[in-house]
Design a protein around this motif. Structure first.
Motif, mmCIF file in Angstrom:
data_model
loop_
_atom_site.group_PDB
_atom_site.id
_atom_site.type_symbol
_atom_site.label_atom_id
_atom_site.label_comp_id
_atom_site.label_asym_id
_atom_site.label_seq_id
_atom_site.Cartn_x
_atom_site.Cartn_y
_atom_site.Cartn_z
ATOM 1 N N TYR A 14 -3.724 -8.096 -13.298
ATOM 2 C CA TYR A 14 -2.297 -8.018 -12.983
ATOM 3 C C TYR A 14 -1.871 -9.459 -12.700
ATOM 4 O O TYR A 14 -2.746 -10.301 -12.488
ATOM 5 C CB TYR A 14 -2.078 -7.169 -11.722
ATOM 6 N N VAL A 17 -4.005 -11.402 -10.458
ATOM 7 C CA VAL A 17 -5.074 -10.658 -9.758
ATOM 8 C C VAL A 17 -6.050 -10.069 -10.778
ATOM 9 O O VAL A 17 -5.645 -9.326 -11.670
ATOM 10 C CB VAL A 17 -4.500 -9.484 -8.912
ATOM 11 N N HIS A 38 -14.508 -0.978 -1.085
ATOM 12 C CA HIS A 38 -13.488 -1.237 -0.062
ATOM 13 C C HIS A 38 -12.087 -1.191 -0.684
ATOM 14 O O HIS A 38 -11.955 -1.142 -1.907
ATOM 15 C CB HIS A 38 -13.712 -2.637 0.523
ATOM 16 N N ASN A 39 -11.078 -1.289 0.172
ATOM 17 C CA ASN A 39 -9.691 -1.348 -0.315
ATOM 18 C C ASN A 39 -9.544 -2.526 -1.279
ATOM 19 O O ASN A 39 -10.020 -3.623 -1.001
ATOM 20 C CB ASN A 39 -8.712 -1.570 0.863
ATOM 21 N N GLY A 42 -10.949 -1.974 -6.859
ATOM 22 C CA GLY A 42 -10.687 -1.694 -8.284
ATOM 23 C C GLY A 42 -10.896 -0.234 -8.667
ATOM 24 O O GLY A 42 -10.893 0.103 -9.857
ATOM 25 N N HIS A 190 -13.540 7.088 0.507
ATOM 26 C CA HIS A 190 -14.027 6.186 1.557
ATOM 27 C C HIS A 190 -14.865 6.974 2.544
ATOM 28 O O HIS A 190 -15.511 6.408 3.411
ATOM 29 C CB HIS A 190 -12.848 5.566 2.315
HETATM 30 P P1 ATP Z 1 -7.885 1.338 -2.252
HETATM 31 O O1 ATP Z 1 -9.188 1.798 -1.695
HETATM 32 O O2 ATP Z 1 -7.110 0.533 -1.244
HETATM 33 O O3 ATP Z 1 -7.069 2.407 -2.895
HETATM 34 P P2 ATP Z 1 -8.742 0.351 -4.877
HETATM 35 O O4 ATP Z 1 -10.201 0.082 -4.933
HETATM 36 O O5 ATP Z 1 -8.249 1.604 -5.464
HETATM 37 O O6 ATP Z 1 -8.237 0.214 -3.374
HETATM 38 P P3 ATP Z 1 -6.985 -0.970 -6.753
HETATM 39 O O7 ATP Z 1 -5.746 -0.197 -6.408
HETATM 40 O O8 ATP Z 1 -7.656 -0.683 -8.020
HETATM 41 O O9 ATP Z 1 -8.037 -0.909 -5.569
HETATM 42 O O10 ATP Z 1 -6.573 -2.530 -6.721
HETATM 43 C C1 ATP Z 1 -7.427 -3.567 -7.164
HETATM 44 C C2 ATP Z 1 -6.691 -4.903 -7.038
HETATM 45 O O11 ATP Z 1 -5.613 -4.927 -7.963
HETATM 46 C C3 ATP Z 1 -6.075 -5.154 -5.669
HETATM 47 O O12 ATP Z 1 -6.215 -6.530 -5.383
HETATM 48 C C4 ATP Z 1 -4.615 -4.808 -5.869
HETATM 49 O O13 ATP Z 1 -3.789 -5.563 -5.022
HETATM 50 C C5 ATP Z 1 -4.385 -5.195 -7.305
HETATM 51 N N1 ATP Z 1 -3.346 -4.396 -7.940
HETATM 52 C C6 ATP Z 1 -3.377 -3.056 -8.170
HETATM 53 N N2 ATP Z 1 -2.254 -2.646 -8.785
HETATM 54 C C7 ATP Z 1 -1.483 -3.748 -8.971
HETATM 55 C C8 ATP Z 1 -0.193 -3.995 -9.567
HETATM 56 N N3 ATP Z 1 0.520 -3.006 -10.105
HETATM 57 N N4 ATP Z 1 0.271 -5.258 -9.548
HETATM 58 C C9 ATP Z 1 -0.454 -6.270 -9.006
HETATM 59 N N5 ATP Z 1 -1.672 -6.113 -8.444
HETATM 60 C C10 ATP Z 1 -2.176 -4.882 -8.426
#
Ligand code: ATP
Length: 303
Positions: A14, A17, A38-39, A42, A190
């Protein structure tokens, strides 16, 4: 057998990122994969790629043998069930109306709605508006929606959030049944305790990278965390070779031994006088998760 899901070096970027930095994944029919991290690791990005909601920036994604973002893959979407994190519905509709709406979209018969609502324990609340539902009831409705049409691939993002312990257990039983019928499941969570006995494989992500992957047994072999043995009894006379690994634990002793030494040590212990009982603790999914995440953090800090 062809793979239901296949990711080859899948990447997602993104603006600025790197959400996924090249993930390989193969999922066979009837497999249940736990996706952990973790949060921001991905997980949701991986699920969105599989659903075809976003396009990979690099690499390849195949679901039922097709690129899920193509219009030609639309037919396949009916075979998908998806429960998103923090599910929300139109509050003025009843649970039954919500489910019928999704059933229409999916081309599923209305009679299945009643059956599914009963299955997730919402039969009595089916004709109440969603705005009167508790958090757990909304989650149950989300599950019923995901299960519409007997999906062949089920993607569940934090499915047990808000569910009470009995509902959580019921949920896992239902998932186990679907798996038996050949449904492939990806489950992000989680909440690790309780998940491990249901998953075939775990995939641990950290900052968009694969940190570890395998069955619980394989992860234990990879992590090489010690096995804990709690010995009960008074006046336990351990052989000298084991004394160094022992610490006091309650009225008895605790031993931490390498996984490879588990059986030889157990054999030795059976012959030790004073041991009235023995408890074995293998590293849990939580222990393994902390281990792989911790290793990754150490590597990052040293760079
Ligand atoms: P969580 O446990 O918090 O749900 P996750 O493991 O599901 O986290 P993702 O939502 O896949 O994580 O996000 C992975 C990375 O991509 C993070 O740094 C997030 O900020 C970024 N990200 C996700 N969606 C977007 C977007 N639409 N625009 C910009 N960055 C994004």
């Amino acid at each position: 057998m062809t793979n239901i899901v296949e990711l080859n070096n899948a990447q997602k970027r993104y603006q600025g990122v790197d959400a996924l930095k090249g993930l390989d994944l193969e999922l066979k029919q009837g497999e249940l994969l736990g996706l952990f991290g973790h949060n921001g690791a991905g997980k949701t990005t991986t699920i969105k790629l599989i659903l075809g909601l976003i396009k990979a920036s690099g690499g390849e994604v195949r679901v039922f043998g097709e690129d899920p973002t193509l219009a030609s893959a639309r037919r396949q979407r009916r075979q998908l069930g998806f429960l998103q994190e923090n599910v929300s519905f139109y509050e003025q509709l009843t649970g039954l109306e919500v489910l019928r709406y999704f059933a229409n979209l999916k081309g599923v018969t209305r009679s299945e709605c009643d059956r599914l609502l009963a299955q997730v324990g919402l039969a009595d609340a089916a004709r109440r508006r969603v705005k009167t539902y508790s958090k757990g009831m909304r989650q149950r409705l989300g599950l019923a929606q995901a299960l519409l049409g007997e999906p062949k691939l089920l993607l569940l993002d934090e499915p047990t959030v808000g569910l009470d312990p009995i509902a959580t257990q019921d949920f896992y039983h239902r998932i186990a049944q679907l798996k038996e019928q050949g449904c492939t499941v990806v489950l992000c969570s989680h909440v690790l305790p309780g998940v491990e006995k249901y998953i075939d494989r775990a995939l641990i992500l950290g900052q968009g990278q694969l940190l570890a992957e395998g069955s619980l047994e394989q992860l234990r072999q990879q992590a090489r965390l010690p096995v804990t043995l709690n010995l009960q009894g008074s006046d336990i006379r351990l052989p000298e070779s084991l004394q160094r690994q022992a610490t006091r634990h309650g009225d008895g002793l605790r031993l931490q031994v390498a996984l490879a030494d588990k059986m030889p040590v157990m054999r030795q212990l059976l012959a030790v006088s004073g041991v009235s009982d023995l408890e074995l603790h293998l590293p849990s999914l939580e222990d393994l998760y902390s281990h792989f995440i911790g290793n990754h953090q150490l590597q990052e800090e040293s760079q």
